[in-house]
Each structure stands twice: as structure tokens, then as C-alpha cells.
Write an enzyme that holds these catalytic residues in place. Structure first.
Site, PDB file in Angstrom:
ATOM      1  N   GLU A 149      -2.487  -0.415   1.121  1.00  0.00           N
ATOM      2  CA  GLU A 149      -2.650   0.043  -0.257  1.00  0.00           C
ATOM      3  C   GLU A 149      -4.122   0.232  -0.591  1.00  0.00           C
ATOM      4  O   GLU A 149      -4.503   0.255  -1.758  1.00  0.00           O
ATOM      5  CB  GLU A 149      -1.980  -0.944  -1.216  1.00  0.00           C
ATOM      6  CG  GLU A 149      -2.664  -2.297  -1.365  1.00  0.00           C
ATOM      7  CD  GLU A 149      -2.249  -3.334  -0.311  1.00  0.00           C
ATOM      8  OE1 GLU A 149      -1.832  -2.919   0.799  1.00  0.00           O
ATOM      9  OE2 GLU A 149      -2.368  -4.534  -0.581  1.00  0.00           O
ATOM     10  N   ASP A 153      -8.020  -0.591  -4.386  1.00  0.00           N
ATOM     11  CA  ASP A 153      -6.870  -1.291  -3.854  1.00  0.00           C
ATOM     12  C   ASP A 153      -5.855  -1.405  -4.982  1.00  0.00           C
ATOM     13  O   ASP A 153      -6.238  -1.614  -6.134  1.00  0.00           O
ATOM     14  CB  ASP A 153      -7.379  -2.699  -3.447  1.00  0.00           C
ATOM     15  CG  ASP A 153      -6.430  -3.378  -2.503  1.00  0.00           C
ATOM     16  OD1 ASP A 153      -5.218  -3.207  -2.680  1.00  0.00           O
ATOM     17  OD2 ASP A 153      -6.917  -4.084  -1.605  1.00  0.00           O
TER      18      ASP A 153
END
Lengths: 121, 323, 204
Positions: free
Chosen positions: B230, B187
Site C-alpha cells: 500500500e 502509505d
């Protein structure tokens, strides 16, 4: 007295083709059978000179008929007429005492050649 | 009316090739369609062995085929789909088609001369170049469509749907062959903040550049996908846990050390990585959940680091929550 | 609906002609392939298009099979299609059978080659028996080892309701290779075949 010939084949077409292909010089009475058991009944009940025998048939096949003829020492010429062309099958029926092996489809030329060879015409 | 006169002009003008061979496979006749394209004169090749005239023809295979036609007296065929051509002949689309030679369908027919009874084999050759070209174009388009269906539009890595299908495949493979298999989940740290400070364009650029950078660190066989927003995920086939941790650490270091240029500024970013390893009782979902838990722990530990899943991890996370 | 069913005489006639054609094909194939190919007595019957995929599923589901189709046309409106089914566990056997020793021949090409040899040899024999002659379309691979052929078959639109179906099994005597051929003659052509059989019957 004329010779009696037995045509044994489960197919009506094959029996008719056989009758029609017999050489004109062959002077015989024709009887028919549609399987091996019928053929044996005919062979046991009347004098037959020559049998035109198919191999693949219901009830009892051609090999079974040849075995019975051999076992019962019947005095009859057997000419096998079959679409089965396997060499082993041909050897097997000749060993069982068949006189000749004719590949289907039959025609007068093929029959004449074989029948002349064995003095049937 | 007799139509005997017809065969001459037909053979002359026929828009297909005709080659007649005798039982020795010597040329008896070739019609102008073939003669012109092969730039040969009928008179100069008559009586010659077909393979001495068409030296590029597949001799072993074709002579076996032609002999089957002669001995079985049954036709044989050759299709451009299996063999693009028998004879190297030019085609009539030299400009619009990329392939050099005429794609051919060929019928090989047994013929018997009615008077002498001699046997011949006749080759009828048809130009299938158009079909060949269309098929190639279709395959190309299908391939492109398939690619589009598998990739994430922004970053060009695998999309979530396809990535998950691949994970199922890899899990099954690992279970069957007892190969190791590891999974990374990562992430981008503080990505929301980046979007807020620099705008979505900057955010998109960072996603693209980070994906490119990480892609360059992976093997051909690793499966790199965008899981959402993301969040990214990587399947590492044939990779045990220690190898996967090494990859994860390298990713972490390289992302943190690589500035991304955006409008005369250098944007710095980092990633948190969770690692899990497949063991025989796991499903694909188990594996994802474990990597995700490890990623959560990495965030909680202060980001820009790698955490490996272990069976007690879920309990320690629960404890943190209840505290 | 027109009656496609055969009389006992017609069925007998067709069975016998097929038996003879199989014998002729065995003989030719034995000479060409240098090994004995046994063709087994076929099953003959009418099938509906809808039954075909289900029948094949029962026989071939889960096997590594390939399916090759070859169409034919004869005189008197006779036409049909043969479908050859192979189990592809040993494609090398086919190459050896065909005498291909080069590696340049693809599996697809070997399949179409062996299919046209097995099919046209038998059909030429049958055409002879029917006093007909057939012309053939190039064989086409309907499915290969990469695809599930039953789902392909289900997608194939059959433009007939009922067809005459003849099952024929080809087997090498050493059992190293076998395949099944299904001969399908669609509705309209079955009527033509019945007329042709009646002609044959009338001759004898």
C-alpha cells in the site's frame, strides 16, 4: 637522336597505362621513375625532353619535382597526369611551370590533343 | 533467339510501376500498372511535366533527386520507411489496411538511349504496403509491451522497477541543470485493518480508487509509482519543497474527504505522506530514504498528515526508539 | 583456406583504380553540389569480421554518429557493401549541401539521399575502371542518432570471415562537412575481384 620521355608514377599500372596510351606518332625513348627522387636523379643525369608526372607519390611528390626543376632551371616539358582534380592543385602546378594537366585515367585521345598543342607530335 | 519481343509484354504485365521521364522531367512512358491505379491514359499525359500530372508529388525534393540521377548518372532511391509514398496511388488492400495510399519503394535509374545517346530517368515503383502495415503492427505491439512492462498491473500507475529507473534519470537531470526536484512517499493508513474487515477485494478496490484520485491531482510530468503493497511514491520534477508540501497536503485532504463505495458501503481511508527535496549531494537512494523517514514520522505523529524530511529527523527518530 | 591476399601488382592496380575513381567522383560531386569534395587516398587492407566493431569503436565511440549501408552487385561475381559514417553534429549542413530548402525532408531521408549520392558516384567510377557496371540496393540506415551503432554492429551477423576493406574520407574543402566511407568486399567476391584485376593488368 630521338627524344627521351620520362614517365614518373608510383603505380606500375599507371606507368604501363601511360606507355600504352602514348600516341604512335610520338617517337621517343621511354624511361621510368617510381617517385620524385628517382625522377630528379634521372633528370640530372640525362637529357630528358618531356616528363609525364604524377602528383601523389612517396619520397618526393610531383609538386616537389616541379619545384626542383624550377629551382635548377632544367629545360624540360612537364605534363602533369593526376587523379587529383582540385582546381587549386591545378593552378599550383601550372604556376610552378607545368605545361599541361591531364586528368586520369589517361587515354591516347587526351594525350594526343595535349602533345599536338605543344608540338611534341 | 532474340528477346526483343519480351520488353513489351513485360512492361504491360509487370507488377511494379514504370515511369520514364526525359531530361525536362516530362513523361515519356508510364506502364499500365501506374496508369490503372492513377486512372490516367498514357496518350493524354505523354509529353507533360510529371508534376503537372501527379500534382501531389513532393516537387522540390523529387526534382532535386531526379536531377541528381541525370547529372551524376547514378541511381537514387526512395524508401517507404523515410517517405511513405511519392505518388498518391491506391493499394490493393483497401479492406485489411488502415492507410489510404500505397506505401512505395522507388528506384530512380539513369538510362541512355543507345542510338541517340539521349538521357532519361526511369522510376521503378514497388508496392510496400504489406511491409508498412506489418511494421506498424509491430510498433504498436512493441509499444503495448513496453507499457505493460512499465505499469503496475493492479493500479495502472508505474511499477516500482520503472519508477526507480525514472528517479535515477530525474536525479541526474536535476543535478546537471540545477533544477529543483522533490519526492513524496505515502502509505494508506490502517490498510491491514481494512483488508481484515472487508476482505482483499475491498483492499484492492481502495488501492485502485486512491491511485485514480491522486493521479487526477498530478501534472503530466509527475511520475507516480507503486512502491510496494500500500506504499506509493511520486517524483515531482522542477518542484521545490514548498510546492511539494502543497501537493502532499492536497493529496492528504482529498483522500480523507473522498469516500469509496464498496457493496453499498462507503469506505473511508486516509494517507500519511513523507516529503523530501533533492540537494546536489544526494543520490536517488538518499532521496528515497529521506522521504521514507519522513513518512515513518508522519505515521508516528498519528497518521493522515504530511511530514517533511529535515537533517535532524533521523536523530529524533532514534531518540524515540531508545526511549 | 583460400588465399585472399593480394600480390603487390594487384594491390597497386586496385589502389590506382580507386585513386582514379575518387578523382572522377570528386569532379562529378563538385559539379552537382556546387562545392568541392575532396576524397582522400584510402587505406586498403584485409580485415576479419570480428575486428570491425572494435575498429569502429576506436574511431567513433562517443561521437554522435550515424551509419548508412548500401549494397552493390557487379558482373563476374563482384559484390560488396559500403558503410557511410557521419558525425551528426550538424545535420543542417547536409540539407544545405543537397540544396533542400523545404522542411519536409526528414533527417533520415537526408542521410540516405547524401549517402546514395556519395557512394554510387564513387562506385560507378570504380566500376568504369574495372570495365564493370554495378547495380545498387536502396540505402538503409543501420543506426541513427538514437542508437548506439557499435552495439548494432556487434549484433549484425557478418556472413564472411575476411573481407577487403577500403577506407575513404570525403571532405569539403571548407571543412564544413566530412564523412567516412568503408567499402567492404566479402571473401568470395575478393577472389572475383582478384581475377578482374588480373584482367586489367594483362591489358597493360
Amino acid at each position: 637522336m630521338a627524344l627521351t620521355a620520362l614517365i614518373c608514377d608510383d603505380s606500375l599500372l599507371a606507368r604501363n597505362q601511360m606507355k600504352k596510351s602514348l600516341p604512335g606518332a610520338f617517337d621517343a625513348e621511354i624511361v621510368t621513375a617510381t617517385n620524385g627522387l628517382e625522377a630528379l636523379n634521372v633528370l640530372r643525369s640525362q637529357e630528358i625532353g618531356v616528363v609525364f608526372l604524377d602528383l601523389t607519390m612517396p619520397e618526393l611528390d610531383g609538386v616537389g619535382v616541379l619545384e626542383a626543376i624550377k629551382a635548377e632551371k632544367m629545360d624540360v616539358f612537364v605534363i602533369v597526369v593526376s587523379a587529383d582534380i582540385q582546381p587549386e592543385m591545378q593552378k599550383r602546378v601550372m604556376d610552378l611551370g607545368a605545361l599541361a594537366f591531364i586528368h586520369k585515367p589517361v587515354n591516347t585521345d587526351k594525350l594526343s590533343a595535349v602533345m599536338r598543342q605543344y608540338g611534341l607530335i | 533467339m532474340s528477346i526483343d519481343w519480351l520488353s513489351g509484354p513485360l512492361l504491360q504485365q509487370l507488377n511494379s510501376g514504370v515511369i520514364l521521364l526525359n531530361t525536362q522531367l516530362q513523361i515519356v512512358y508510364i506502364n499500365p500498372y501506374i496508369c490503372r491505379r492513377a486512372d490516367i491514359q498514357l496518350e493524354s499525359v505523354q509529353g507533360k511535366d510529371i508534376f503537372s500530372v501527379f500534382t501531389d508529388a513532393p516537387k522540390a525534393w523529387l526534382s532535386r533527386k531526379l536531377n541528381s540521377v541525370l547529372s551524376l548518372q547514378s541511381p537514387a532511391f526512395s524508401s517507404w520507411e523515410q517517405r511513405q509514398y511519392l505518388f498518391k496511388l491506391p493499394h490493393l488492400r483497401p479492406v485489411s489496411s488502415a492507410n489510404e495510399y500505397m506505401a512505395q519503394n522507388c528506384n530512380m535509374l539513369p538510362l541512355t538511349e543507345p542510338v541517340t545517346g539521349e538521357h532519361y530517368v526511369c522510376l521503378l515503383i514497388e508496392d510496400a504496403t504489406d511491409a508498412y502495415v506489418y511494421q506498424n503492427q509491430l510498433q504498436q505491439s512493441n509499444l503495448q509491451l513496453q507499457q505493460v512492462n512499465r505499469l503496475d498491473g493492479l493500479t495502472g500507475v508505474l511499477n516500482r522497477n520503472y519508477w526507480q529507473q525514472q528517479l535515477e534519470v530525474e536525479v541526474q537531470r536535476a543535478a546537471r541543470y540545477q533544477h529543483p526536484l522533490s519526492l513524496l512517499f505515502f502509505d494508506l493508513d490502517k490498510f491491514k485493518r481494512l483488508n481484515d474487515d472487508y476482505g482483499h477485494q475491498a483492499g484492492d478496490l481502495v488501492l485502485i480508487e486512491v491511485a485514480k484520485l491522486i493521479g487526477s491531482l498530478l501534472r503530466e510530468t509527475d511520475l507516480f509509482g507503486r512502491y510496494g503493497g500500500e506504499e506509493f511514491a511520486i517524483i515531482l520534477p522542477d518542484t521545490p519543497l514548498d510546492g511539494a508540501i502543497e501537493v502532499a497536503k492536497r493529496i492528504c485532504r482529498r483522500v480523507a474527504a473522498t469516500p469509496i463505495a464498496y457493496k453499498q458501503q462507503n469506505l473511508m481511508t486516509s494517507v500519511s505522506v513523507g516529503v523530501s527535496q533533492f540537494s546536489s549531494a544526494d543520490s536517488a537512494d538518499d532521496l528515497i530514504q529521506q522521504a521514507d523517514l519522513a513518512l515513518y514520522q508522519a505515521k508516528r505523529n498519528g497518521r493522515n498528515q504530511v511530514v517533511t524530511y529535515y537533517p535532524g529527523l533521523i536523530d529524533s527518530l532514534k531518540k524515540v526508539k531508545t526511549n | 583456406m583460400t588465399d585472399l591476399s593480394f600480390t603487390e601488382e594487384q594491390r597497386d592496380c586496385l589502389q590506382e583504380l580507386i585513386n582514379v575513381a575518387m578523382g572522377l567522383a570528386s569532379d562529378k560531386l563538385a559539379r552537382f553540389l556546387n562545392t568541392f569534395v575532396h576524397l582522400q587516398v584510402p587505406a586498403i587492407g584485409l580485415v576479419s569480421a570480428a575486428e570491425i566493431p572494435e575498429q569502429f569503436r576506436g574511431q567513433y565511440q562517443g561521437l554522435n554518429s550515424s551509419m548508412i549501408s548500401l549494397g552493390f552487385f557487379g558482373d563476374g561475381g563482384l559484390r560488396g557493401e559500403t558503410i557511410l559514417l557521419y558525425q551528426l553534429d550538424n545535420a543542417g549542413k547536409i540539407a544545405a549541401l543537397l540544396g533542400y530548402d523545404d522542411d519536409a525532408t526528414s533527417e533520415a531521408e537526408m542521410l540516405t539521399d547524401i549517402s546514395s549520392i556519395l557512394t554510387t558516384t564513387f562506385l560507378n567510377g570504380l566500376a568504369d575502371q574495372l570495365e564493370n557496371s554495378f547495380s545498387y540496393a536502396a540505402p538503409r540506415i543501420i543506426s541513427s542518432r538514437d542508437s548506439d551503432f557499435i552495439s548494432k554492429l556487434e549484433q549484425t551477423a557478418f556472413h564472411w570471415q575476411l573481407a577487403l576493406k577500403v577506407d575513404i574520407r570525403y571532405e569539403l574543402t571548407d571543412y564544413s562537412f566530412d564523412c567516412n566511407m568503408i567499402l567492404l568486399i566479402p571473401g568470395e567476391a575478393v577472389l572475383k575481384l582478384k581475377t578482374i584485376l588480373d584482367h586489367v593488368l594483362a591489358e597493360f
